[in-house]
Enzyme design. Structure first.
Site, short mmCIF file in Angstrom:
data_model
loop_
_atom_site.label_atom_id
_atom_site.label_comp_id
_atom_site.label_asym_id
_atom_site.label_seq_id
_atom_site.Cartn_x
_atom_site.Cartn_y
_atom_site.Cartn_z
N ARG A 97 0.70 -0.88 -0.16
CA ARG A 97 -0.47 -0.18 0.35
C ARG A 97 0.72 1.67 -0.29
O ARG A 97 0.61 2.18 -0.95
CB ARG A 97 -1.02 -0.30 1.11
CG ARG A 97 -1.54 1.16 1.46
CD ARG A 97 -3.12 1.52 2.00
NE ARG A 97 -2.86 0.40 3.53
CZ ARG A 97 -1.84 0.59 4.26
NH1 ARG A 97 -1.79 1.43 5.11
NH2 ARG A 97 -2.41 -0.12 5.51
N TYR A 126 -16.54 18.42 -14.64
CA TYR A 126 -16.59 17.02 -14.43
C TYR A 126 -17.89 16.38 -13.48
O TYR A 126 -17.62 16.68 -11.91
CB TYR A 126 -15.59 16.06 -14.42
CG TYR A 126 -16.20 14.44 -14.55
CD1 TYR A 126 -16.70 13.88 -15.14
CD2 TYR A 126 -15.64 13.67 -13.41
CE1 TYR A 126 -17.24 12.65 -14.82
CE2 TYR A 126 -15.82 12.55 -13.16
CZ TYR A 126 -16.77 11.43 -14.15
OH TYR A 126 -17.46 10.62 -13.84
N ASP A 146 -7.22 19.66 -14.18
CA ASP A 146 -7.73 18.40 -13.98
C ASP A 146 -7.01 17.71 -15.88
O ASP A 146 -7.59 18.14 -16.18
CB ASP A 146 -9.33 18.04 -13.80
CG ASP A 146 -9.62 16.68 -14.88
OD1 ASP A 146 -9.01 15.97 -15.77
OD2 ASP A 146 -10.15 15.62 -13.77
N LYS A 198 -8.08 7.16 -19.24
CA LYS A 198 -8.77 7.48 -20.63
C LYS A 198 -7.45 7.68 -20.90
O LYS A 198 -7.01 6.00 -20.80
CB LYS A 198 -9.10 9.23 -19.83
CG LYS A 198 -10.18 9.36 -18.72
CD LYS A 198 -11.72 8.18 -19.03
CE LYS A 198 -12.03 8.24 -18.36
NZ LYS A 198 -12.87 8.02 -17.35
C1 LIG Z 1 -12.39 14.71 -16.85
C2 LIG Z 1 -12.36 13.65 -15.70
N1 LIG Z 1 -12.20 13.57 -14.83
C3 LIG Z 1 -11.71 12.72 -13.42
C4 LIG Z 1 -13.06 12.15 -14.03
C5 LIG Z 1 -13.14 10.58 -12.69
O1 LIG Z 1 -11.66 9.85 -12.79
P1 LIG Z 1 -12.06 7.93 -12.49
O2 LIG Z 1 -13.59 7.99 -14.02
O3 LIG Z 1 -11.45 7.74 -13.87
O4 LIG Z 1 -12.32 7.99 -11.58
C6 LIG Z 1 -12.84 11.56 -14.83
C7 LIG Z 1 -13.91 10.00 -15.69
O5 LIG Z 1 -14.89 10.52 -16.48
C8 LIG Z 1 -12.90 12.60 -15.70
O6 LIG Z 1 -13.76 12.54 -17.29
#
Ligand SMILES: Cc1ncc(COP(=O)(O)O)c(C=O)c1O
Length: 388
Positions: A56, A108, A180, A205
């Site tokens: 961990r 998001y 982000d 992604k």
């Molecule tokens: C811009 C963005 N940030 C964060 C996330 C969250 O990521 P995760 O689904 O890997 O938890 C997403 C998921 O679609 C996203 O599109």
């Protein structure tokens, strides 16, 4: 961060994407290092270990991924997490009750839910602001504002925020700036070099790139911030397993070539959409009409593979369209080799329904993959013609 023999920080991005992180296995020379599955590591004497004690806290596969992604973001430190949301959660844990955070007004949906519904009830205050409007940002600012959260391009509206300008405003007022960078990836945009303090990713992604892993990542330069986040990574334990780390590492090796193809295919799709009568409005930062186009040209290498558009026939046309493509698969998520289509209002952004961040139900989001451009355009055209 340990020394690394095979790559040099001066190497180009494409070279570091292939070589930063995994190094040939010292015992066998295998060019792909073994996935290190051990949950614990033998110690030579109490407190004397060889860099790893308990998985961990850290393990060799995760360390390789963290080195690689930190290098690609141009960061001194990198921390991998079990998902993008776990990465975001670690950053948001820096906030205390009474602190205030500014988020984009089209952030998001999952970020909105985490801030508003999970941290809100603990006493963290938040404001959702149009970050393209500096007057609105200044007006929303409070003495207690500790974090400014930027997403650019945003999900799903592809709004572009001027990272350098907004970071300057936040730093003048003593707040940390988080970006982000999921949509752009470090290949297209490097927020730390534009003044951000923290970069977060959903590695699910483009970084993973093959729709076969869920993961998250945080990059920072500041040593104290890195220590604090590493403490939270270990203390709260939202860490990725070794095999997931390996999958992201493997995906990243082709990031540059995949992103070039995503961008090229997205341009062809935008050309079709812009000329089609079933489409009311196209949102793509690469289009000259996009309000953030000039900023995107400045701060991004290219414009990415996500395209959103609203249907002239409203929600019913959008729902019909997303169900009638053949190659574009109707599914949540984005950023992988295969093309996806979705209806944000009822799918990815359903958590924002009824809030000020609710998404236009006529909106469709495409994640343009790396298939043949001709096939992708033909597939969308037949679906749009039918929806007209
Ligand atoms: C811009 C963005 N940030 C964060 C996330 C969250 O990521 P995760 O689904 O890997 O938890 C997403 C998921 O679609 C996203 O599109």
């Amino acid at each position: 961060m340990s020394d690394h023999r095979q790559f040099d920080e001066g190497d180009a991005f494409e070279t570091r994407a292939v070589h930063a992180g995994p190094e040939p296995d010292p015992t066998t020379g295998a060019v792909v290092p073994p996935v290190s599955l051990a949950s614990t590591f033998a110690q030579d004497a109490v407190g004397q270990h060889r860099g790893f004690e308990y998985a961990r806290t850290g393990n060799p596969t995760r360390a390789a991924l963290e080195r690689c992604l930190a290098s690609l973001e141009g960061a001194d430190h990198g921390l991998a997490f079990a998902s993008g949301m776990a990465a975001e959660d670690a950053v948001l844990r820096l906030l205390l009750p009474g602190d205030h955070i500014v988020i984009p007004d089209d952030v998001y949906g999952g970020t909105y839910r985490l801030v508003a519904d999970v941290y809100g009830p603990t006493g963290v205050e938040w404001s959702a602001v149009d970050l393209t409007d500096s007057d609105a940002l200044a007006a929303a600012w409070r003495d207690e504002t500790r974090l400014l959260w930027i997403e650019t391009p945003t999900n799903p509206l592809l709004t572009i925020v001027d990272i350098a300008a907004v970071a300057e405003l936040a730093h003048d007022r003593g707040a940390l700036v988080v970006v982000d960078n999921t949509f752009a990836t470090p290949y297209l945009q490097q927020p730390l070099s534009l003044g951000a303090d923290v970069v977060v990713h959903s590695t699910t992604k483009y970084l993973g790139g093959h729709s076969d892993v869920v993961g998250g990542f945080v990059a920072v330069d500041d040593d104290d911030l890195a220590l604090g986040l590493a403490y939270l990574q270990n203390a709260a334990g939202g860490v990725p397993g070794p095999f997931d780390c390996y999958l992201v590492l493997r995906g990243v090796r082709t990031l540059a070539v995949r992103m070039d193809r995503h961008c090229e295919n997205a341009r062809a799709v935008v050309a079709l959409l812009a000329a089609h009568p079933a489409v009311a409005e196209v949102r793509y930062p690469g289009s000259a009409e996009h309000p953030g186009h000039d900023i995107a040209r400045r701060q991004m290498r290219d414009f990415g593979g996500i395209v959103s558009f609203s249907c002239a026939g409203g929600e019913s046309a959008a729902l019909e369209l997303v169900a009638s493509t053949r190659i574009f698969t109707l599914a949540e998520s984005l950023g992988a080799v295969e093309s996806l289509i979705e209806h944000p209002a009822q799918m990815t952004h359903a958590s924002a329904a009824g809030s000020p961040l609710a998404v236009d139900p006529a909106l469709v989001r495409l994640s343009v993959g790396i298939e043949s451009q001709v096939d992708l355009v033909a597939d969308l055209k037949q679906a749009l013609d039918a929806a007209e």
